[in-house]
Design an enzyme around this catalytic site. Structure first.
Site, mmCIF file in Angstrom:
data_model
loop_
_atom_site.group_PDB
_atom_site.id
_atom_site.type_symbol
_atom_site.label_atom_id
_atom_site.label_comp_id
_atom_site.label_asym_id
_atom_site.label_seq_id
_atom_site.Cartn_x
_atom_site.Cartn_y
_atom_site.Cartn_z
ATOM 1 N N GLU A 59 0.806 -1.167 -0.409
ATOM 2 C CA GLU A 59 0.104 0.338 -0.072
ATOM 3 C C GLU A 59 0.548 1.481 0.198
ATOM 4 O O GLU A 59 0.881 2.420 -0.275
ATOM 5 C CB GLU A 59 -0.571 -0.030 1.001
ATOM 6 C CG GLU A 59 -1.759 1.529 0.715
ATOM 7 C CD GLU A 59 -2.672 1.116 2.338
ATOM 8 O OE1 GLU A 59 -3.534 0.364 2.715
ATOM 9 O OE2 GLU A 59 -2.996 2.092 2.561
ATOM 10 N N ARG A 63 -7.473 2.360 12.644
ATOM 11 C CA ARG A 63 -8.835 1.768 12.791
ATOM 12 C C ARG A 63 -8.463 0.886 14.023
ATOM 13 O O ARG A 63 -9.772 -0.300 14.016
ATOM 14 C CB ARG A 63 -8.335 1.136 11.771
ATOM 15 C CG ARG A 63 -9.229 -0.179 10.771
ATOM 16 C CD ARG A 63 -9.516 -0.623 10.200
ATOM 17 N NE ARG A 63 -9.569 0.308 8.807
ATOM 18 C CZ ARG A 63 -10.909 0.121 8.481
ATOM 19 N NH1 ARG A 63 -11.896 -0.717 8.320
ATOM 20 N NH2 ARG A 63 -11.214 0.967 7.365
ATOM 21 N N GLU A 113 -11.086 -7.796 3.730
ATOM 22 C CA GLU A 113 -10.263 -8.018 4.884
ATOM 23 C C GLU A 113 -10.891 -9.059 6.201
ATOM 24 O O GLU A 113 -11.081 -9.713 6.544
ATOM 25 C CB GLU A 113 -10.287 -6.503 5.488
ATOM 26 C CG GLU A 113 -9.212 -5.772 5.077
ATOM 27 C CD GLU A 113 -8.414 -4.978 4.825
ATOM 28 O OE1 GLU A 113 -9.555 -3.762 4.696
ATOM 29 O OE2 GLU A 113 -7.563 -4.034 5.470
HETATM 30 N N1 LUZ Z 1 -5.648 1.415 4.442
HETATM 31 C C1 LUZ Z 1 -5.871 3.388 4.633
HETATM 32 C C2 LUZ Z 1 -6.687 1.117 5.063
HETATM 33 O O1 LUZ Z 1 -4.982 4.176 3.879
HETATM 34 N N2 LUZ Z 1 -6.545 3.790 5.328
HETATM 35 C C3 LUZ Z 1 -7.472 2.488 5.948
HETATM 36 O O2 LUZ Z 1 -8.630 3.062 6.686
HETATM 37 C C4 LUZ Z 1 -7.457 1.229 5.933
HETATM 38 N N3 LUZ Z 1 -8.053 0.337 6.187
HETATM 39 C C5 LUZ Z 1 -7.592 -0.973 6.007
HETATM 40 C C6 LUZ Z 1 -6.893 -1.638 5.191
HETATM 41 N N4 LUZ Z 1 -6.154 -0.141 4.881
HETATM 42 MO MO1 MOS Z 2 -4.808 -2.953 3.270
HETATM 43 S S1 MOS Z 2 -4.652 -3.608 4.775
HETATM 44 O O1 MOS Z 2 -6.756 -3.132 2.752
HETATM 45 O O2 MOS Z 2 -3.570 -2.437 2.226
#
Ligand code: LUZ
Ligand code: MOS
Length: 764
Positions: free
Chosen positions: A226, A304, A705
């Site tokens: 990510e 979260r 998820e």
């Molecule tokens: N990524 C993010 C995430 O930047 N914000 C989120 O709230 C999130 N939630 C789950 C997985 N990735």
């Molecule tokens: Mo994610 S933990 O939804 O990159």
């Protein structure tokens, strides 16, 4: 509909980063990472490496034309170290050579002198020393302080979860190619093409419109790409920028494991208060998140955790505080669930502890406290709950009473083999918690032959999102799916994308595709009406034909499209979607952050070999709230994968850093992930169609998820099996529950060691 990639996957024809044909003159990179976890750089000696034949150039922070900064949330992360190093493996220099082997060999000849500083690996130590990434946050509901007085029972304890290696099959990597006028084309194995583009622009000091990031698919991401794909892409681009040559860097597995962050480990304190009839009256938790060396996504992960601290339960009085603690480890990051599972594990531990002491199954407490419609979460949103439906359905359809009786019988008849059962209800909020990220765009082209091309910001990483995008277009146009292709994710076609994350990719991008296709349909209707000499309002597209007033005509989709083109009608549309109705005010920590929640209940059973401490999961039986699934095959895949990944996190995946901050579990020989033999013998998934309206694409709720959290049930099922063998065992709430820990608990007379004494208070 089958996953559209299944055909090329099984034939080995799918293109990943490493399959892209190389251009002539391509050079290869390798990063030199710090050998120490914390210290001041006194001297960096590149001379021996530079002299090696085949080494083209070695880059350091001094070669950065823009800013040496890639921090996503907090600007605390240099691309390449300047004066200090903060974790083992922190990139200090980037070698570029004529082959990957030479580049790696050259990194071994780099010498670095470091004046060591104190190394912190434990988040609690970091908190004591005030090494916090961001100020702590507290979510509150009701008044815990007065609720303790009303509680019949109060229990306190510690719960800990370890990190988790993403272990995407395809390691991190990038390939950058120079184009004219200082444009760069970037192939990156990233969940966030725009993150790569945005940070690269900052580091190179050039505008984003010169950077074309293109992603065909990833061999897995799980959150690990990510934010953390960015670094490797920028290292390549830095070299391409200076050398005007294509540069590729695809990490070795051990390098990837050493240099990249993982799921954030947590060490947490809990206190739970219950009434005489087992209602949870109060819950207090303090979370210590091990963030690693920089912020990365940890502040969002932390948030979260707070959002999910009460899991699927209604608790009227809550106080939850979370600390993001800076340690000298690679920066931990997003991982499927994103802090949610870490938060949920703690309340499940609190409930298990209460159940132990009250001599009842945890399920009695769980069931009595499930969220009901209209219940308020600690962050102010009201539940549209499916929790009870899922639980009840699971109890009935999986004949839980019979199952329990069978387990009791088995346990009474077997001395050295015991079974355990646990319920795991889940509730997961869908939306990026950062509100602005909840937007997406799609570009839909209808070509003159009636074929359709769809581009979105969604990144395919094995989760099947492209299949869903295709389904949306094929459904709205009502044409055969074979007429639609989903094109690569590309920052020149779709701009300003949010990463493919937060389980929201299909919803956000799918809604944008839906809007684009509907707009094109509205343009086509008058064309059809004119040809058929009827009014627009009776025209409908169905199964590849135009229907008029409910009757099929001879006018085909292809004829209609071509006629529209001849009439100079726009056959392309770029559409935008932003989730309506969500918001959050962090100054009071209240709002309506989630578009909706996903619910479900899993029942996990395990058989434990009490001689060896090894175990096998008999079954995970789930009732899951899908809304209405738009693709049962793809969704089943996500469910099975998530459950197994969650079980891995809870039972066998053990990340070990030593006190010097060195990763000891640094290869697949020392880090065990679930293989086919660790998959439960049976995974039953009941697709519960739930009726509440929702904001999911075609009402098909997000499924990326949530299923991971069913894996938490594995920990508690094992714990129950241990207690069936040794009633005085009190296994610490410390995941993973590896066979070694299981064996220790099986034969221990007292609680297994835990970092702090566990206090138990019971009111009279
Ligand atoms: N990524 C993010 C995430 O930047 N914000 C989120 O709230 C999130 N939630 C789950 C997985 N990735
Ligand atoms: Mo994610 S933990 O939804 O990159």
């Amino acid at each position: 509909m089958k996953n559209i990639d299944s055909y090329t996957h099984v034939r080995g024809e799918s293109i990943y980063l490493d399959d892209i044909p190389l251009q002539q003159g391509t050079l290869f990179g390798a990063a030199f990472g710090s050998p120490h976890a914390h210290g001041k750089i006194l001297h960096l000696d590149l001379s021996a490496a530079e002299k090696m034949e085949g080494v083209v150039r070695i880059f350091t922070h001094k070669d950065i034309p823009g800013r040496n900064q890639i921090g996503g949330i907090v600007p605390d992360e240099p691309l390449l170290a300047e004066d200090e190093v903060h974790f083992v493996g922190m990139p200090v220099a980037f070698v570029v050579a004529t082959s990957a082997d030479i580049a790696y060999a050259a990194t071994k000849k780099i010498k670095i002198d470091i004046d060591p500083l104190h190394i912190i690996t434990d988040p609690r130590e970091a908190r004591e020393k005030n090494e916090l990434i961001v100020p702590p946050r507290t979510f509150r509901l009701g008044d815990v302080d007065s609720a303790w007085a009303q509680s019949e029972y109060i229990f306190e304890g510690i719960a800990e979860t370890n990190g988790q290696e993403h272990l995407y099959i395809e390691t991190q990597g990038a390939y950058t190619i120079p184009l004219e006028n200082n444009f760069i084309k970037i192939y990156s194995s990233t969940q966030g093409p725009t993150a790569v583009q945005r940070h690269m622009a900052v580091v190179l000091g050039i505008p984003m419109h010169q950077l074309e990031v293109d992603v065909t698919r990833l061999g897995g991401g799980f959150g690990g790409k990510e934010d953390q794909a960015t670094l490797w892409a920028i290292l390549c681009a830095l070299a391409t920028f200076h050398l005007k040559k294509p540069v590729k860097y695809s990490l070795h597995r051990m390098e990837d494991m050493m240099m990249t962050g993982k799921r954030n480990p947590y060490s947490s304190d809990f206190k739970i208060g219950l009434s005489k009839d087992l209602k949870i009256l109060a819950y207090e938790a303090t979370f210590h998140q091990n963030a690693g060396a920089t912020a990365d996504l940890s502040p969002a992960v932390l948030e979260r955790t707070l959002f999910h601290c009460t899991n699927s339960y209604f608790v009227p009085n809550v106080k939850a505080t979370a600390y993001s603690c800076r340690t000298n480890l690679p920066s931990n990051t997003a991982f499927r669930g994103f802090g949610g599972p870490q938060g949920m594990f703690v309340i499940e531990s609190a409930i298990a502890k209460a159940a132990d002491h009250l001599g009842i199954p945890a399920s009695e407490i769980q069931q009595k406290n499930l969220l009901r419609n209209g219940d308020e979460f600690p962050y102010g949103q009201k539940a549209e709950s499916e929790a009870n439906e899922c639980w009840q359905e699971a109890v009935e359809m999986y004949e839980v009473e019979k199952l329990k009786a069978e387990i009791e019988k088995f346990n009474s008849e077997n001395k050295l083999s015991k079974k355990g059962l646990a319920f795991m209800p889940i509730c997961f909020g869908i939306s990026f918690t950062k509100i602005l990220m909840n937007q997406a765009r799609a570009l839909v082209h209808v070509y003159t032959d009636g074929s359709v091309g769809v581009s979105t910001g969604a990144v395919e990483m094995g989760q099947g999102v492209n299949t869903k995008m295709l389904q949306v277009a094929a459904t709205i146009f009502s044409i055969d799916p074979s007429k639609v292709k989903v094109h690569t994710t590309n920052t020149f076609r779709i701009s300003n994308t949010s990463p493919s994350a937060a389980s929201s990719t299909a919803d956000l991008n799918g809604k944008a595709v839906q809007i684009a296709c509907n707009t094109i349909v509205e343009r086509l209707k008058p064309v059809a009406a004119e040809i058929l000499k009827v009014s627009d309002s009776v025209i409908e597209l169905r199964d590849g034909f135009v229907w008029s007033d409910g009757t099929k005509t001879d006018l085909t989709w292809e004829q209609l499209v071509l006629s529209a083109y001849i009439k100079r009608i726009n056959l392309s549309e770029h559409a935008h979607y932003a989730t309506p109705g969500i918001g959050f005010d962090a100054s009071v920590e209240k709002g309506h952050p989630f578009a909706y929640h996903v619910y479900g209940t899993a029942i996990t059973t395990v058989t434990l070999d009490c001689l060896r401490g090894i175990y096998e999961f008999d079954a995970v039986k789930v009732v899951h709230d899908f809304g209405t699934t738009m693709n049962p095959i793809v969704d089943r895949g996500q469910m099975e994968g998530g459950i197994v990944q969650g079980i891995g996190w809870m039972t066998m995946e053990e990340i070990i850093y030593d006190k010097e901050g060195r990763l000891r579990s640094n290869a697949l020989s020392t880090y065990k992930v679930p293989d086919i033999y660790s998959v439960p013998k049976e995974i039953d998934i009941h697709f519960l169609e739930t009726k509440n309206d929702n904001l999911a694409i075609f009402r098909s709720k997000a499924v990326g998820e949530p299923p991971l959290m069913y894996g938490i049930g594995a920990f508690f099922a094992l714990r129950n099996a241990i207690k069936a063998f040794n009633p005085s065992a009190d296994p610490a709430f410390s995941a993973p529950m590896t066979p070694e820990k299981v064996l220790m608990s099986l034969y221990s007379k007292t609680a297994t060691p835990s970092p702090k004494p566990q206090l138990i208070k019971e009111h009279e």
